[in-house]
Design a protein around this motif. Structure first.
Motif, mmCIF file in Angstrom:
data_model
loop_
_atom_site.group_PDB
_atom_site.id
_atom_site.type_symbol
_atom_site.label_atom_id
_atom_site.label_comp_id
_atom_site.label_asym_id
_atom_site.label_seq_id
_atom_site.Cartn_x
_atom_site.Cartn_y
_atom_site.Cartn_z
ATOM 1 N N VAL A 1 3.071 8.093 -7.944
ATOM 2 C CA VAL A 1 2.829 9.450 -8.285
ATOM 3 C C VAL A 1 3.835 10.186 -8.528
ATOM 4 C CG1 VAL A 1 1.320 11.581 -7.736
ATOM 5 C CG2 VAL A 1 0.345 9.333 -7.475
ATOM 6 N N LEU B 1 -2.706 8.046 -12.721
ATOM 7 C CA LEU B 1 -3.999 7.721 -12.003
ATOM 8 C C LEU B 1 -4.763 6.524 -12.281
ATOM 9 C CD1 LEU B 1 -5.111 11.609 -11.317
ATOM 10 C CD2 LEU B 1 -3.492 10.213 -9.822
ATOM 11 N N GLU B 2 -4.835 6.317 -13.420
ATOM 12 C CA GLU B 2 -5.519 5.184 -14.127
ATOM 13 C C GLU B 2 -4.878 4.022 -13.685
ATOM 14 O OE1 GLU B 2 -8.414 5.908 -15.053
ATOM 15 O OE2 GLU B 2 -9.265 4.000 -15.231
ATOM 16 N N LEU C 1 1.013 -1.224 -0.009
ATOM 17 C CA LEU C 1 -0.014 -0.093 0.010
ATOM 18 C C LEU C 1 0.738 1.302 -0.147
ATOM 19 C CD1 LEU C 1 -2.706 -1.532 2.493
ATOM 20 C CD2 LEU C 1 -3.148 -0.785 0.234
ATOM 21 N N PHE D 1 1.995 2.984 -3.371
ATOM 22 C CA PHE D 1 0.875 3.971 -4.059
ATOM 23 C C PHE D 1 1.118 5.506 -4.367
ATOM 24 C CE2 PHE D 1 -1.619 0.029 -3.782
ATOM 25 C CZ PHE D 1 -1.717 -0.476 -5.141
ATOM 26 N N PRO D 2 1.504 6.073 -2.936
ATOM 27 C CA PRO D 2 1.855 7.439 -3.271
ATOM 28 C C PRO D 2 3.085 7.535 -4.138
ATOM 29 C CG PRO D 2 1.501 6.981 -0.754
ATOM 30 C CD PRO D 2 1.277 5.548 -1.661
ATOM 31 N N ASP E 1 -1.253 13.113 -13.935
ATOM 32 C CA ASP E 1 -2.696 12.440 -14.094
ATOM 33 C C ASP E 1 -2.452 11.003 -15.069
ATOM 34 O OD1 ASP E 1 -3.685 14.630 -12.908
ATOM 35 O OD2 ASP E 1 -4.358 15.476 -14.793
ATOM 36 N N ILE F 1 -3.038 3.421 -11.407
ATOM 37 C CA ILE F 1 -3.005 3.211 -9.895
ATOM 38 C C ILE F 1 -4.465 2.447 -9.534
ATOM 39 C CG2 ILE F 1 -3.167 4.558 -7.687
ATOM 40 C CD1 ILE F 1 -0.912 6.191 -8.631
ATOM 41 N N ARG F 2 -5.587 3.250 -10.230
ATOM 42 C CA ARG F 2 -6.914 2.665 -9.865
ATOM 43 C C ARG F 2 -6.887 1.327 -10.264
ATOM 44 N NH1 ARG F 2 -11.378 5.993 -9.708
ATOM 45 N NH2 ARG F 2 -10.129 7.514 -10.971
ATOM 46 N N ASN F 3 -6.279 0.801 -11.560
ATOM 47 C CA ASN F 3 -6.656 -0.479 -12.110
ATOM 48 C C ASN F 3 -5.716 -1.572 -11.274
ATOM 49 O OD1 ASN F 3 -8.142 0.685 -13.941
ATOM 50 N ND2 ASN F 3 -6.962 1.015 -15.623
ATOM 51 N N ALA F 4 -4.664 -0.907 -10.667
ATOM 52 C CA ALA F 4 -3.746 -1.702 -9.842
ATOM 53 C C ALA F 4 -4.550 -3.205 -9.063
ATOM 54 C CB ALA F 4 -2.898 -1.179 -9.134
ATOM 55 N N LEU G 1 -3.726 -5.758 -6.219
ATOM 56 C CA LEU G 1 -2.783 -6.022 -4.874
ATOM 57 C C LEU G 1 -2.046 -7.225 -5.157
ATOM 58 C CD1 LEU G 1 -5.133 -4.814 -1.941
ATOM 59 C CD2 LEU G 1 -3.305 -3.799 -3.035
#
Lengths: 290, 290
Positions: free
Chosen positions: A12, A37-38, A5, A8-9, A34, A40-43, A45
């Motif tokens: 970016v 971001l997609e 986790l 994730f920062p 930007d 990251i959203r699609n990642a 775990l």
């Protein structure tokens, strides 16, 4: 290794670093942020951090229409590294344990991550690294493996860094055939064929591409030729954190990971403090995790 | 202050920190991290960091159906702070400069950011802060302003932190009326009315809500009552980084910002090293930026 986790920062941040190399315009930098971001959203775990970073850099590359934004900086890194190495290589040869010194130089190369630091005092880093203790060092294991290693695969990391790998590669050539693998597609400042050709690699090695555009070594994205080299190798030297992230779970190969643990996540994986120098075999890793 | 590009990775980190307070389940933490991505994409470079963080916490709050996930931890923070302050307050009164000591205690409270650190040695922080030099301190300016301050507005920051503000608020009461403003809606561990009531605030103050659910003090989102108090105040004490981020541009009020500069961006704004203790007037800031 699976993404954590805390990573994730950092994705970016990585997009920000890449963007800052490409443009000074804050609006364009924000647009490149930007793009992260997609992915990251699609990642998932279950992904490795390198899988997610790969998706981010693919989008950045697509935005740049495939041009290698790091080409200039990579050439400059190689040039600087060559200058430093001219003075540094004799120190390695005169050292009481030239293999350990060559490993140090190689890890020093990983410290000089021109993707992250562009303004860095290389000379002081090189001096420090000759005295800094390793966080983890599988040296005796490597020394007992090398005489049985007829085919060695060396997974290169960054342009410039590869120059610091030369003494180690020279050492490996005393034992068996050495293939040096680079990226087929420019991804950040990872070494490609062009960068490798400029790195003063010793004669006798075979330079190959891995067929992939990924961060690290994601085997299913690599060419058949590369995968054959991977399977056939008696011993693999894997440089850098991304190769570690993508190959730490491989059990049926004899891999030595050489890297500076640049974040808490990878440092924690090998049980060292952040920023430690690491030269650890995958078997030692498995023992650690048992 | 406008958002800086370096802030964008930090927004994801803030969502991660909030998520980690709410749940241990990595899948749910990832879902909360994902809530930060749309506000990051929508962010304009003219926004303050607090504007963007506000959007992120609004989404997290909506996901929690408005429940205050930090309620328990806030009550615990206040309780711990009250215990420490029992011993600490006499030290402040005995100090050669009780106002400076009270400011130190107040900034110490900001160090104890329970939204970021949950496992912290409060005693050692409190001891250190009595000796640590300020990065910037507008003390003589404050001393000359106070005798003319008939109405003082104190902008509270975190629950627990507010306990450490008590000696300063007591000091302010010697000069004029004191209004202490808290958030109307729970946002992270910012103090609300309930938290303030438990913080041992001295009699004689007026406790008000700011009418807002925002990180920091975004004046256009505040109630008329709060804005009147803001306009009428002869002197405003603003606690914490988010209040600084949202009010540093206000020119027609007399504001003292008390905070620990927890990131490079805010530290750079006041020309100090990261982690410095700051107690700076907005007029001193304007002079710095001139």
């Amino acid at each position: 290794m699976k993404v954590r986790l805390e990573c994730f920062p950092c994705f970016v941040r990585q997009a920000l670093i890449a963007a800052s190399q490409i443009t000074d315009d804050p609006v364009q930098v924000k647009e490149i942020i930007d793009l992260s971001l997609e992915p990251i959203r699609n990642a998932r775990l279950s992904d490795t951090p390198a899988h997610i970073a790969t998706e981010i850099y693919r989008r950045i590359r697509a935005r740049l229409n495939g041009t290698d934004a790091f080409r200039g900086i990579k050439a400059q890194c190689t040039e600087t590294a060559l200058k430093i190495m001219r003075d540094f290589e004799p120190m390695i040869e005169r050292s009481p344990d030239p293999l350990e010194a060559a490993i140090r130089a190689s890890v020093a190369g990983n410290v000089i991550d021109f993707g992250i630091y562009t303004d860095i005092n290389l000379d002081s880093i090189v001096e420090n690294i000759m005295h800094e203790p390793f966080g983890i060092l599988s040296l005796s294991e490597l020394k007992s493996d090398l005489p049985h290693a007829k085919s060695i695969l060396f997974l290169a990391d960054n342009a410039g860094e590869l120059v610091f790998d030369v003494p180690l590669i020279r050492h490996l050539l005393q034992f068996g055939s050495v293939k040096v693998a680079v990226k087929s597609v420019p991804v950040i400042n990872d070494a490609t064929m062009e960068d490798a050709m400029a790195s003063g690699l010793p004669p006798g090695i075979e330079l190959i591409e891995n067929g992939s555009d990924c961060v690290g070594t994601i085997l299913e994205t690599c060419s058949d030729e590369f995968r054959r080299a991977f399977e056939d190798a008696d011993l693999i030297i894997s440089k850098g954190q991304a190769n570690f992230e993508t190959l730490d779970d491989v059990k049926d190969a004899n891999i030595y990971f050489l890297f500076k643990a640049k974040c808490e996540v990878t440092a924690g994986m090998v049980g060292v403090e952040k920023d430690s120098l690491c030269a650890v075999s995958n078997r030692a890793l498995l023992r650690l995790q048992a």
